[in-house]
Motif scaffolding. Structure first.
Motif, PDB file in Angstrom:
ATOM      1  N   PRO A  74      -8.299 -21.556 -27.502  1.00 13.16           N
ATOM      2  CA  PRO A  74      -7.453 -21.807 -28.673  1.00 13.16           C
ATOM      3  C   PRO A  74      -8.163 -22.633 -29.748  1.00 13.16           C
ATOM      4  N   ARG A  75      -8.997 -23.585 -29.313  1.00 17.93           N
ATOM      5  CA  ARG A  75      -9.713 -24.417 -30.292  1.00 17.93           C
ATOM      6  C   ARG A  75     -10.722 -23.589 -31.090  1.00 17.93           C
ATOM      7  N   ALA A  76     -11.424 -22.687 -30.384  1.00 17.32           N
ATOM      8  CA  ALA A  76     -12.418 -21.856 -31.057  1.00 17.32           C
ATOM      9  C   ALA A  76     -11.730 -20.898 -32.034  1.00 17.32           C
ATOM     10  N   THR A  77     -10.583 -20.363 -31.622  1.00 16.12           N
ATOM     11  CA  THR A  77      -9.830 -19.465 -32.503  1.00 16.12           C
ATOM     12  C   THR A  77      -9.361 -20.220 -33.750  1.00 16.12           C
ATOM     13  N   ALA A  78      -8.851 -21.424 -33.516  1.00 18.02           N
ATOM     14  CA  ALA A  78      -8.367 -22.234 -34.634  1.00 18.02           C
ATOM     15  C   ALA A  78      -9.491 -22.564 -35.604  1.00 18.02           C
ATOM     16  N   ALA A  79     -10.746 -22.660 -35.064  1.00 18.21           N
ATOM     17  CA  ALA A  79     -11.889 -22.969 -35.935  1.00 18.21           C
ATOM     18  C   ALA A  79     -12.327 -21.742 -36.730  1.00 18.21           C
ATOM     19  N   GLY A  80     -11.697 -20.591 -36.458  1.00 16.08           N
ATOM     20  CA  GLY A  80     -12.004 -19.406 -37.254  1.00 16.08           C
ATOM     21  C   GLY A  80     -12.921 -18.403 -36.578  1.00 16.08           C
ATOM     22  N   PHE A  81     -13.137 -18.583 -35.269  1.00 15.47           N
ATOM     23  CA  PHE A  81     -14.030 -17.657 -34.569  1.00 15.47           C
ATOM     24  C   PHE A  81     -13.225 -16.652 -33.752  1.00 15.47           C
ATOM     25  N   ALA A  82     -13.772 -15.434 -33.637  1.00 13.46           N
ATOM     26  CA  ALA A  82     -13.096 -14.385 -32.873  1.00 13.46           C
ATOM     27  C   ALA A  82     -13.824 -14.099 -31.566  1.00 13.46           C
ATOM     28  N   SER A  83     -15.152 -14.316 -31.573  1.00 10.42           N
ATOM     29  CA  SER A  83     -15.907 -14.023 -30.354  1.00 10.42           C
ATOM     30  C   SER A  83     -16.934 -15.120 -30.108  1.00 10.42           C
ATOM     31  N   VAL A  84     -17.398 -15.168 -28.874  1.00 10.14           N
ATOM     32  CA  VAL A  84     -18.394 -16.177 -28.522  1.00 10.14           C
ATOM     33  C   VAL A  84     -19.392 -15.570 -27.540  1.00 10.14           C
ATOM     34  N   HIS A  85     -20.658 -16.017 -27.647  1.00  7.75           N
ATOM     35  CA  HIS A  85     -21.727 -15.592 -26.735  1.00  7.75           C
ATOM     36  C   HIS A  85     -22.450 -16.849 -26.267  1.00  7.75           C
ATOM     37  N   ALA A  86     -22.949 -16.801 -25.048  1.00  5.88           N
ATOM     38  CA  ALA A  86     -23.747 -17.939 -24.561  1.00  5.88           C
ATOM     39  C   ALA A  86     -24.958 -17.409 -23.813  1.00  5.88           C
ATOM     40  N   PHE A  87     -26.135 -18.014 -24.088  1.00  6.19           N
ATOM     41  CA  PHE A  87     -27.380 -17.570 -23.452  1.00  6.19           C
ATOM     42  C   PHE A  87     -28.016 -18.756 -22.727  1.00  6.19           C
ATOM     43  N   PRO A  88     -28.429 -18.526 -21.484  1.00  5.73           N
ATOM     44  CA  PRO A  88     -29.047 -19.639 -20.759  1.00  5.73           C
ATOM     45  C   PRO A  88     -30.441 -19.961 -21.301  1.00  5.73           C
ATOM     46  N   LEU A  89     -30.785 -21.249 -21.334  1.00  7.68           N
ATOM     47  CA  LEU A  89     -32.157 -21.677 -21.610  1.00  7.68           C
ATOM     48  C   LEU A  89     -32.797 -21.815 -20.243  1.00  7.68           C
ATOM     49  N   ARG A  90     -33.622 -20.841 -19.907  1.00  4.65           N
ATOM     50  CA  ARG A  90     -34.019 -20.742 -18.513  1.00  4.65           C
ATOM     51  C   ARG A  90     -35.474 -20.318 -18.402  1.00  4.65           C
ATOM     52  N   LEU A  91     -36.166 -20.906 -17.448  1.00  6.14           N
ATOM     53  CA  LEU A  91     -37.516 -20.442 -17.099  1.00  6.14           C
ATOM     54  C   LEU A  91     -37.518 -20.225 -15.589  1.00  6.14           C
ATOM     55  N   ARG A  92     -37.774 -18.992 -15.192  1.00  2.00           N
ATOM     56  CA  ARG A  92     -37.644 -18.610 -13.786  1.00  2.00           C
ATOM     57  C   ARG A  92     -36.307 -19.111 -13.241  1.00  2.00           C
ATOM     58  N   ARG A  93     -36.312 -19.979 -12.235  1.00  2.00           N
ATOM     59  CA  ARG A  93     -35.017 -20.369 -11.668  1.00  2.00           C
ATOM     60  C   ARG A  93     -34.432 -21.624 -12.297  1.00  2.00           C
ATOM     61  N   GLU A  94     -35.211 -22.232 -13.167  1.00  3.34           N
ATOM     62  CA  GLU A  94     -34.754 -23.495 -13.748  1.00  3.34           C
ATOM     63  C   GLU A  94     -33.951 -23.247 -15.025  1.00  3.34           C
ATOM     64  N   VAL A  95     -32.703 -23.676 -15.038  1.00  7.85           N
ATOM     65  CA  VAL A  95     -31.871 -23.555 -16.237  1.00  7.85           C
ATOM     66  C   VAL A  95     -31.729 -24.955 -16.829  1.00  7.85           C
ATOM     67  N   ILE A  96     -32.177 -25.114 -18.075  1.00 13.15           N
ATOM     68  CA  ILE A  96     -32.171 -26.460 -18.656  1.00 13.15           C
ATOM     69  C   ILE A  96     -31.071 -26.649 -19.688  1.00 13.15           C
ATOM     70  N   GLY A  97     -30.335 -25.581 -20.020  1.00 18.98           N
ATOM     71  CA  GLY A  97     -29.277 -25.730 -21.006  1.00 18.98           C
ATOM     72  C   GLY A  97     -28.732 -24.370 -21.408  1.00 18.98           C
ATOM     73  N   ALA A  98     -27.975 -24.345 -22.512  1.00 20.89           N
ATOM     74  CA  ALA A  98     -27.402 -23.078 -22.966  1.00 20.89           C
ATOM     75  C   ALA A  98     -27.239 -23.084 -24.473  1.00 20.89           C
ATOM     76  N   LEU A  99     -27.358 -21.889 -25.048  1.00 14.98           N
ATOM     77  CA  LEU A  99     -27.232 -21.684 -26.493  1.00 14.98           C
ATOM     78  C   LEU A  99     -25.982 -20.865 -26.753  1.00 14.98           C
ATOM     79  N   ASN A 100     -25.092 -21.407 -27.596  1.00  9.68           N
ATOM     80  CA  ASN A 100     -23.832 -20.749 -27.944  1.00  9.68           C
ATOM     81  C   ASN A 100     -23.939 -20.100 -29.308  1.00  9.68           C
ATOM     82  N   LEU A 101     -23.430 -18.851 -29.422  1.00 13.05           N
ATOM     83  CA  LEU A 101     -23.316 -18.245 -30.746  1.00 13.05           C
ATOM     84  C   LEU A 101     -21.848 -17.904 -30.969  1.00 13.05           C
TER      85      LEU A 101
END
Lengths: 241, 257
Positions: A109-136
């Motif tokens: 609901p918060r994302a919708t209220a901010a004016g967004f309709a869709s969201v994507h997230a991509f892991p920041l990852r090298l081999r098995r190590e995930v150090i974070g995530a990038l949201n679009l």
């Protein structure tokens, strides 16, 4: 939707890999990652979270204030696409916010209220190590095609390699500096021991006791006084008497 | 054999070779013992005679921290005594220095060092900086008592060993903490610490700056064909002292009693 010419895409990739520069600034770099990632696929906004040493995601950068607010919310509520993506190490693509209240009851609901309709997230990852995530965040639903998703993930991979390299280099710099500093002060203490032993015609062990006693009484650092003694023994008349 | 190997493969292979090297007890411990083991692994894995690791700053070598065999420490020390040699150049430039025939090569380079190294049976010497990006901590010197270069595989493997050595030092420093030095390094540098004590004593004996005092000690060791460690021990035990008039006349003579 990939409206960008190949040259611009290549340029962005080079920018992302360029972390090993003297004046590297982590926040500036991550800020650049969010703005370029949204530029690349024409999304409205982007945000980025990185795991701290305890493995908890922390807010790092966002391309605008709406994205920043939504990233901070995910950090506080432990809920949202970035959290899922980080936990599973897999991308979340084309999540339709209007259909996601079950998945993210507080975030959607918060994302919708901010004016967004869709969201994507991509892991920041090298081999098995995930150090974070990038949201679009997008203002349309289902607009990211597989090719774009692949490009964003590749970009996230390059940024991750750059970040990990930069971390390793910074750690190396800090620790080699520590080692050099500790060795330097050991050397100057040995030199001062020798100088005092010669002045007082005593053993180097006795000279060390003398030096240590003086430093204790005057609340001074050993290597600091040692450096003074070898530069000019007369600067410490009490030690020479 | 190096064909198709990535740098990471080689580093991990070098690490395996170090771990597989028998831990012969030579009195060293901790990080310094691991580095001794690494030096021995180098001489086993590539066709070289000896390997030595020196810690360095931009002021020069601080001390020898590890060697494949103690005899190579005397050879390594020549670079400290003479103030020149491949480890100086490798540290300064951040690049490997490869002298495949010490008797040939650039005439102007390391005139004093080359003569001394040849006298000690060194025919080829290769120096590899221990560094992470711009941060440098020392040099690994690899010696051969026959002339000849290193093939690509040996070179790649030695670079991998150098990377392992840097990692051992950096990890050792992290474990030791700020203000301390990695475990065992203290013990390994023992004789050089004695040289620094002697330096302080000679500084007072001659009334000269520190750097000049070390220059006198080095010159005395070289002229009398002794190691710096031997000379330092004599000074600290007071069986050797330097007189100011020697400094004035410029003669390199220590008065022994």
């Amino acid at each position: 939707m990939s409206a960008l010419p190949a040259e611009r895409v290549a340029e962005i990739f080079v920018e992302f890999a360029d972390t090993l520069v003297e004046e590297f600034d982590l926040i500036e770099f991550l800020q650049m990652v969010t703005t370029r990632a949204s530029e690349l696929v024409g999304s409205s906004a982007a945000g980025l979270l990185l795991a701290d040493p305890q493995g908890t995601l922390q807010f790092m950068a966002a391309s605008d204030e709406r994205a920043e607010m939504l990233e901070l919310f995910q950090v506080q509520s432990h809920e949202g696409p970035c959290q899922d993506c980080f936990r599973e190490g897999a991308a979340v693509v084309n999540a339709d916010l209007s259909r996601s209240p079950g998945r993210w009851p507080n975030f959607a609901p918060r994302a919708t209220a901010a004016g967004f309709a869709s969201v994507h997230a991509f892991p920041l990852r090298l081999r098995r190590e995930v150090i974070g995530a990038l949201n679009l965040f997008g203002s349309d639903v289902g607009a990211m095609n597989p090719a774009d998703a692949g490009t964003v993930q590749a970009l996230a991979d390059v940024a991750t390699i750059g970040l990990l390299q930069e971390r390793a280099v910074r750690r190396g710099e800090v620790l080699t500096e520590q080692l050099q500093g500790a060795l330097d002060s050991r050397i100057v203490i040995e030199q001062a021991k020798g100088a005092l032993a010669q002045i007082h015609a005593c053993s180097v062990d006795e000279a060390f006791d003398l030096l240590r006693g003086y430093c204790r009484n005057h609340r001074l650092g050993l290597s600091e006084v040692a450096r003074g003694v070898v530069n000019d023994p007369r600067a410490y008349p009490d030690l020479m008497a | 054999m190096a064909d198709g190997w990535t740098r990471a493969d080689l580093v991990s292979w070098a690490g395996t070779l170090v771990a597989g090297e028998p831990d012969i007890s030579n009195g060293s411990h901790g990080t310094a013992a691991d580095l001794d083991q690494l030096c021995r692994a180098v001489t086993r894995a590539v066709p070289v005679s000896g390997a030595v690791i020196s810690l360095m700053t931009h002021g020069g070598p601080t001390g020898i921290v590890a060697s494949s065999d103690a005899v190579w420490r005397d050879v390594e020390e020549l670079q400290f005594i003479l103030g020149e040699g491949p480890c100086w150049d490798a540290f300064e430039s951040g690049r490997p220095v490869l002298a495949e025939d010490v008797r040939a090569g650039d005439e102007a380079r390391w005139v004093g060092y080359r003569a001394a190294a040849i006298e000690h049976g060194v025919r080829a010497v290769f120096a590899f900086p221990l560094q992470i990006h711009f941060a440098r901590v020392g040099v690994m010197d690899v010696y051969r008592n026959a002339p000849g270069g290193l093939d690509d595989h040996s070179l790649a493997l030695i670079l991998a060993f150098a990377e392992c050595a840097t990692a051992l030092l950096v990890d050792g420093q992290e474990a030791a903490g700020a203000g301390e030095i990695p475990s065992g390094v203290d013990h390994a540098l023992g004789s050089r610490f004695e040289a620094y004590q002697a330096q302080g004593m000679v500084m007072v004996q001659l009334g000269v700056p520190l750097a000049d005092a070390m220059a006198r000690l080095r010159a005395y060791a070289y002229a009398n064909d002794r190691t710096l460690g031997q000379v330092a021990r004599q000074v600290v035990s007071r069986s050797l002292s330097f007189e100011p008039e020697d400094a004035a006349s410029g003669t390199e003579k220590g008065s022994e009693s």
